[in-house]
Design an enzyme around this catalytic site. Structure first.
Site, PDB file in Angstrom:
ATOM      1  N   LYS A  27      16.106  -8.336  10.654  1.00 43.14           N
ATOM      2  CA  LYS A  27      16.498  -8.356   9.243  1.00 43.14           C
ATOM      3  C   LYS A  27      17.625  -9.363   8.993  1.00 43.14           C
ATOM      4  O   LYS A  27      17.691  -9.988   7.933  1.00 43.14           O
ATOM      5  CB  LYS A  27      16.886  -6.947   8.778  1.00 43.14           C
ATOM      6  CG  LYS A  27      15.690  -6.000   8.670  1.00 43.14           C
ATOM      7  CD  LYS A  27      14.698  -6.461   7.609  1.00 43.14           C
ATOM      8  CE  LYS A  27      13.510  -5.533   7.471  1.00 43.14           C
ATOM      9  NZ  LYS A  27      12.583  -5.922   6.398  1.00 43.14           N
ATOM     10  N   SER A  59       0.805  -1.224   0.000  1.00 40.78           N
ATOM     11  CA  SER A  59       0.000   0.000   0.000  1.00 40.78           C
ATOM     12  C   SER A  59       0.835   1.270   0.000  1.00 40.78           C
ATOM     13  O   SER A  59       0.422   2.293  -0.526  1.00 40.78           O
ATOM     14  CB  SER A  59      -0.945   0.011   1.202  1.00 40.78           C
ATOM     15  OG  SER A  59      -0.246  -0.323   2.388  1.00 40.78           O
ATOM     16  N   ARG A  60       2.017   1.207   0.621  1.00 43.79           N
ATOM     17  CA  ARG A  60       2.822   2.430   0.771  1.00 43.79           C
ATOM     18  C   ARG A  60       4.296   2.118   0.505  1.00 43.79           C
ATOM     19  O   ARG A  60       4.690   0.957   0.435  1.00 43.79           O
ATOM     20  CB  ARG A  60       2.680   2.985   2.201  1.00 43.79           C
ATOM     21  CG  ARG A  60       1.312   3.539   2.497  1.00 43.79           C
ATOM     22  CD  ARG A  60       1.238   4.171   3.874  1.00 43.79           C
ATOM     23  NE  ARG A  60       1.307   3.199   4.954  1.00 43.79           N
ATOM     24  CZ  ARG A  60       2.243   3.179   5.901  1.00 43.79           C
ATOM     25  NH1 ARG A  60       3.197   4.082   5.919  1.00 43.79           N
ATOM     26  NH2 ARG A  60       2.221   2.263   6.848  1.00 43.79           N
ATOM     27  N   ILE A  97      15.955   4.516   1.846  1.00 47.48           N
ATOM     28  CA  ILE A  97      14.923   4.760   0.829  1.00 47.48           C
ATOM     29  C   ILE A  97      13.899   5.745   1.409  1.00 47.48           C
ATOM     30  O   ILE A  97      13.487   5.609   2.575  1.00 47.48           O
ATOM     31  CB  ILE A  97      14.209   3.438   0.447  1.00 47.48           C
ATOM     32  CG1 ILE A  97      15.214   2.300   0.146  1.00 47.48           C
ATOM     33  CG2 ILE A  97      13.258   3.675  -0.734  1.00 47.48           C
ATOM     34  CD1 ILE A  97      16.041   2.435  -1.108  1.00 47.48           C
ATOM     35  N   ASP A 152      -2.735  -8.981   8.367  1.00 45.58           N
ATOM     36  CA  ASP A 152      -1.525  -8.787   9.176  1.00 45.58           C
ATOM     37  C   ASP A 152      -0.665 -10.033   8.998  1.00 45.58           C
ATOM     38  O   ASP A 152      -1.034 -11.119   9.453  1.00 45.58           O
ATOM     39  CB  ASP A 152      -1.935  -8.586  10.644  1.00 45.58           C
ATOM     40  CG  ASP A 152      -0.733  -8.439  11.569  1.00 45.58           C
ATOM     41  OD1 ASP A 152       0.404  -8.738  11.151  1.00 45.58           O
ATOM     42  OD2 ASP A 152      -0.944  -8.029  12.723  1.00 45.58           O
ATOM     43  N   SER A 202      17.236  -5.567   4.352  1.00 46.25           N
ATOM     44  CA  SER A 202      17.725  -4.207   4.616  1.00 46.25           C
ATOM     45  C   SER A 202      19.234  -4.263   4.814  1.00 46.25           C
ATOM     46  O   SER A 202      19.785  -5.311   5.188  1.00 46.25           O
ATOM     47  CB  SER A 202      17.073  -3.677   5.905  1.00 46.25           C
ATOM     48  OG  SER A 202      17.714  -2.495   6.334  1.00 46.25           O
ATOM     49  N   ASN A 220       7.541  -8.007   1.221  1.00 51.15           N
ATOM     50  CA  ASN A 220       8.049  -6.641   1.432  1.00 51.15           C
ATOM     51  C   ASN A 220       7.642  -6.067   2.787  1.00 51.15           C
ATOM     52  O   ASN A 220       8.407  -5.309   3.378  1.00 51.15           O
ATOM     53  CB  ASN A 220       7.529  -5.733   0.308  1.00 51.15           C
ATOM     54  CG  ASN A 220       7.651  -4.261   0.678  1.00 51.15           C
ATOM     55  OD1 ASN A 220       8.741  -3.692   0.651  1.00 51.15           O
ATOM     56  ND2 ASN A 220       6.542  -3.649   1.081  1.00 51.15           N
ATOM     57  N   TYR A 238      15.356  -4.363  15.260  1.00 53.11           N
ATOM     58  CA  TYR A 238      15.181  -4.302  13.796  1.00 53.11           C
ATOM     59  C   TYR A 238      16.350  -5.016  13.094  1.00 53.11           C
ATOM     60  O   TYR A 238      16.139  -5.828  12.183  1.00 53.11           O
ATOM     61  CB  TYR A 238      15.094  -2.838  13.357  1.00 53.11           C
ATOM     62  CG  TYR A 238      14.815  -2.637  11.881  1.00 53.11           C
ATOM     63  CD1 TYR A 238      13.550  -2.896  11.360  1.00 53.11           C
ATOM     64  CD2 TYR A 238      15.795  -2.172  11.013  1.00 53.11           C
ATOM     65  CE1 TYR A 238      13.282  -2.704  10.000  1.00 53.11           C
ATOM     66  CE2 TYR A 238      15.543  -1.972   9.658  1.00 53.11           C
ATOM     67  CZ  TYR A 238      14.281  -2.242   9.159  1.00 53.11           C
ATOM     68  OH  TYR A 238      14.018  -2.046   7.818  1.00 53.11           O
TER      69      TYR A 238
HETATM   70  P1  NAP Z   1       6.499   1.877   5.123  1.00 56.80           P
HETATM   71  O1  NAP Z   1       6.544   3.077   4.241  1.00 56.80           O
HETATM   72  O2  NAP Z   1       6.325   2.065   6.584  1.00 56.80           O
HETATM   73  O3  NAP Z   1       5.379   0.881   4.557  1.00 56.80           O
HETATM   74  C1  NAP Z   1       5.175  -0.336   5.210  1.00 56.80           C
HETATM   75  C2  NAP Z   1       4.184  -1.174   4.443  1.00 56.80           C
HETATM   76  O4  NAP Z   1       4.066  -2.443   5.129  1.00 56.80           O
HETATM   77  C3  NAP Z   1       2.786  -0.584   4.402  1.00 56.80           C
HETATM   78  O5  NAP Z   1       2.208  -0.950   3.176  1.00 56.80           O
HETATM   79  C4  NAP Z   1       2.086  -1.265   5.578  1.00 56.80           C
HETATM   80  O6  NAP Z   1       0.668  -1.359   5.424  1.00 56.80           O
HETATM   81  C5  NAP Z   1       2.708  -2.640   5.506  1.00 56.80           C
HETATM   82  N1  NAP Z   1       2.668  -3.375   6.765  1.00 56.80           N
HETATM   83  C6  NAP Z   1       3.156  -3.004   7.975  1.00 56.80           C
HETATM   84  N2  NAP Z   1       2.933  -3.962   8.888  1.00 56.80           N
HETATM   85  C7  NAP Z   1       2.282  -4.968   8.245  1.00 56.80           C
HETATM   86  C8  NAP Z   1       1.765  -6.213   8.651  1.00 56.80           C
HETATM   87  N3  NAP Z   1       1.868  -6.633   9.924  1.00 56.80           N
HETATM   88  N4  NAP Z   1       1.152  -6.985   7.727  1.00 56.80           N
HETATM   89  C9  NAP Z   1       1.036  -6.578   6.444  1.00 56.80           C
HETATM   90  N5  NAP Z   1       1.511  -5.398   6.007  1.00 56.80           N
HETATM   91  C10 NAP Z   1       2.118  -4.599   6.898  1.00 56.80           C
HETATM   92  O7  NAP Z   1       7.847   1.022   4.979  1.00 56.80           O
HETATM   93  P2  NAP Z   1       8.914   0.954   3.789  1.00 56.80           P
HETATM   94  O8  NAP Z   1       9.993   1.918   4.086  1.00 56.80           O
HETATM   95  O9  NAP Z   1       8.224   0.993   2.485  1.00 56.80           O
HETATM   96  O10 NAP Z   1       9.510  -0.507   4.053  1.00 56.80           O
HETATM   97  C11 NAP Z   1       9.120  -1.642   3.287  1.00 56.80           C
HETATM   98  C12 NAP Z   1      10.107  -2.762   3.556  1.00 56.80           C
HETATM   99  O11 NAP Z   1      11.409  -2.334   3.188  1.00 56.80           O
HETATM  100  C13 NAP Z   1      10.209  -3.157   5.031  1.00 56.80           C
HETATM  101  O12 NAP Z   1      10.407  -4.543   5.118  1.00 56.80           O
HETATM  102  C14 NAP Z   1      11.432  -2.402   5.513  1.00 56.80           C
HETATM  103  O13 NAP Z   1      12.023  -3.031   6.628  1.00 56.80           O
HETATM  104  C15 NAP Z   1      12.296  -2.482   4.280  1.00 56.80           C
HETATM  105  N6  NAP Z   1      13.335  -1.459   4.180  1.00 56.80           N
HETATM  106  C16 NAP Z   1      13.040  -0.128   4.190  1.00 56.80           C
HETATM  107  C17 NAP Z   1      14.071   0.818   4.054  1.00 56.80           C
HETATM  108  C18 NAP Z   1      13.842   2.286   4.014  1.00 56.80           C
HETATM  109  O14 NAP Z   1      14.831   3.041   4.050  1.00 56.80           O
HETATM  110  N7  NAP Z   1      12.622   2.771   3.937  1.00 56.80           N
HETATM  111  C19 NAP Z   1      15.393   0.354   3.939  1.00 56.80           C
HETATM  112  C20 NAP Z   1      15.648  -0.995   3.937  1.00 56.80           C
HETATM  113  C21 NAP Z   1      14.617  -1.907   4.044  1.00 56.80           C
HETATM  114  P3  NAP Z   1      -0.315  -0.150   5.880  1.00 56.80           P
HETATM  115  O15 NAP Z   1      -0.215   0.884   4.780  1.00 56.80           O
HETATM  116  O16 NAP Z   1      -1.653  -0.764   5.957  1.00 56.80           O
HETATM  117  O17 NAP Z   1       0.195   0.365   7.181  1.00 56.80           O
END
Ligand code: NAP
Length: 263
Positions: A171, A11-12, A200, A66, A154, A93, A167
């Protein structure tokens, strides 16, 4: 029939970026989300629009669930199976950061359990169910079927951040999913990959934007910019389009070179 992908947390943020890039190349999608239905609906609309702009006609469904909960994982799989006879790609993801970044010496068990549940147990058992479905399809002789599984980890899998050890541990544990399933599923031709994003620009990193702006300006990443969700989406597209046909169990860094040791 268009190829199909299930994206958890689509979704996001990064998941949305992945959904948009797959939509552009004509993939139909199930976009999973946890609680933010309006964001999921908006992403679904944007995907259909992105597909249309590149001359593709796709189907995008949204499904709340979830991933930490067994019942929700079962429902998510059922949702996909009712709509499509086959699944070509799972993208694990969805993931969360701790609500409070706490020093290692103050870390609390509730946050640890939450992160292990969502970031590790969820994808581990969702992959198990998807793998069974994919194996069924391979054994049924589905034509032109090259299923794949991608897990988003990550740089925290190997980088020590002492204010969010939970965290990092989650990971690092999640990183093991890819060699395990790659080894187990190779005989069926199912390929399994890990994508390891760096910094990101998403809601997850919004609260620490100024800190990362400064670190990037000081040279933290060889490519001196924030990553975008589309950067991860394009790596997914390369795998989805079978551009890595003789690779499995591979880690692909999407981090602007953060992982390079420099002297
Ligand atoms: P985000 O913007 O916070 O988005 C998180 C997404 O995961 C949302 O779609 C959320 O749904 C969903 N979500 C959260 N908890 C969930 C659950 N229990 N069951 C199903 N869906 C769930 O995070 P992001 O930055 O895009 O991160 C996405 C992935 O990339 C994660 O695994 C994160 O650890 C990894 N990552 C992120 C970064 C970074 O810099 N951003 C770097 C490395 C790795 P809702 O919209 O309904 O809340």
């Amino acid at each position: 029939m268009n190829p199909t992908a299930l994206i958890t947390g689509g979704s996001r943020g990064i998941g949305r970026g992945i959904a948009l890039e797959l939509a552009r190349i004509g993939w139909s999608l199930v976009v999973n989300y946890a609680g933010n239905r309006s964001a999921a609906e908006e992403t679904a609309r944007a995907c259909v629009e992105a597909a249309r702009s590149s001359g593709q006609d796709i189907r995008v469904e949204i499904c709340q669930g979830d991933i930490a909960l067994a019942e929700d994982r079962r429902r998510l799989i059922e949702f996909g199976r009712e709509r499509w006879s086959r699944l070509d790609l799972l993208v694990n993801n969805a993931g969360v950061a701790p609500v409070v970044r706490a020093d290692l010496l103050e870390a609390d068990e509730a946050s640890f359990d939450r992160l292990i549940g969502i970031n590790v147990k969820g994808p581990f058992f969702l992959t198990q169910q998807v793998a069974r479905w994919m194996v069924d399809q391979v054994q049924a002789g589905a034509p032109d079927y090259h299923p794949k599984i991608i897990t988003v980890t990550s740089i925290s899998a190997y980088t020590a951040s002492v204010n969010r050890g939970d965290y990092c541990v989650s990971k690092a544990a999640l990183s093991m999913l890819t060699p395990l399933y790659a080894a187990r599923l190779a005989e069926y031709g199912i390929r399994v990959y890990e994508l390891r994003p760096g910094i990101i620009a998403t809601d997850m990193t919004h609260a620490v934007k100024e800190k990362y702006d400064r670190l990037i300006a000081e040279g933290l990443t060889p490519l001196p910019r924030w990553g975008e969700p589309a950067d991860v989406g394009k790596a997914v597209v390369a795998i989805a389009q079978d551009l890595l046909p003789f690779s499995t169990g591979e880690v692909i860094n999407v981090d602007g070179g953060f992982h390079l040791r420099r002297l």
